[in-house]
Design an enzyme around this catalytic site. Sequence first.
Site, short mmCIF file in Angstrom:
data_model
loop_
_atom_site.label_atom_id
_atom_site.label_comp_id
_atom_site.label_asym_id
_atom_site.label_seq_id
_atom_site.Cartn_x
_atom_site.Cartn_y
_atom_site.Cartn_z
N TYR A 1 -5.89 16.24 -10.18
CA TYR A 1 -5.19 15.11 -10.79
C TYR A 1 -4.00 15.61 -11.63
CZ TYR A 1 -4.34 10.97 -13.68
OH TYR A 1 -3.74 9.91 -14.31
N LYS B 1 0.13 14.72 -10.99
CA LYS B 1 1.00 14.13 -12.02
C LYS B 1 2.08 15.11 -12.47
CE LYS B 1 -0.90 10.06 -12.28
NZ LYS B 1 -0.14 8.83 -11.91
N SER C 1 1.20 11.28 -16.49
CA SER C 1 0.06 11.45 -17.38
C SER C 1 0.29 12.67 -18.26
CB SER C 1 -1.23 11.64 -16.57
OG SER C 1 -2.31 11.99 -17.42
N ASP D 1 0.87 -1.17 0.00
CA ASP D 1 0.00 0.00 0.00
C ASP D 1 0.91 1.22 0.00
OD1 ASP D 1 -1.73 2.11 0.49
OD2 ASP D 1 -2.82 1.11 2.11
#
Length: 266
Positions: free
Chosen positions: A141, A145, A128, A49
Amino acid sequence: MSKVIFITGASSGIGAITATYLSEQGFVVYGTSRNPKAESRNFELIQLDVLDKLSIDAAVAQVIEKEGRLDVLINNAGIGITGPIEETPTEEMRKGFETNFFGGIEVIKSVLPQMRRQGDGLILNVTSIAGYMGLPFRGVYSATKGSMEILTEALSMEVKQFGIKVVNVAPGDFATNIASGRYHTPVFKGSAYAKLYQSNLDLMDAHVDSGKDPIIMAHRIHKIINDPNPKLHYKVGEYMQKFSIVLKRVLPDRMYEKLIMNHYKM
């Protein structure tokens, strides 16, 4: 001797397909998952994790104890998050950064001592194309990234002296299950953002559903692993997605903003 590859987030999507493909190419592959299931795979899937440093260190130590080395880290684990910035809970924003940014850093910290002892290694961060620009309703997000993109550049310079290479691979839209695991800020009834946000959610999901086959990412990662002098940044996706990064560099900011808004019908 086959390289030992350690890939986080390998239970599904790009991670699982990449781990499977690299194993087929003869590499020794260890994938990780928060909750590994007893499924038939051609690579070993172990528990990790990225929000739990103890589980990270235990997983890395398990591989090193068994193989005696760790040649490649593919930092792939991550989560999506969408929503208007005003309406997205700050706690969810923190979770996004903890997983996509700080979690990846903890895995890097855990493998670096072994790679330093070996005098070589490759750290590959999966980011990304969204990390190169602020996208409406995906700002958090994009920020997680984009942060990893910048960290990759700094880390590359710091560890080059030890024979360790650092690269990042930024995928565009691929046909994966990322949407199902994404945190969606609800479309609140009466919200000033409701109409635009809902239409953008629909567009995001359509892009993923019509995305490229993730095996393309696996092929690119395979080439990077075999390249003695890999580049720092790679972009993998549709031509226009990659070209949008070029446009951002050359167009005036407001003109580029208008192009993005037109794309998302805003």
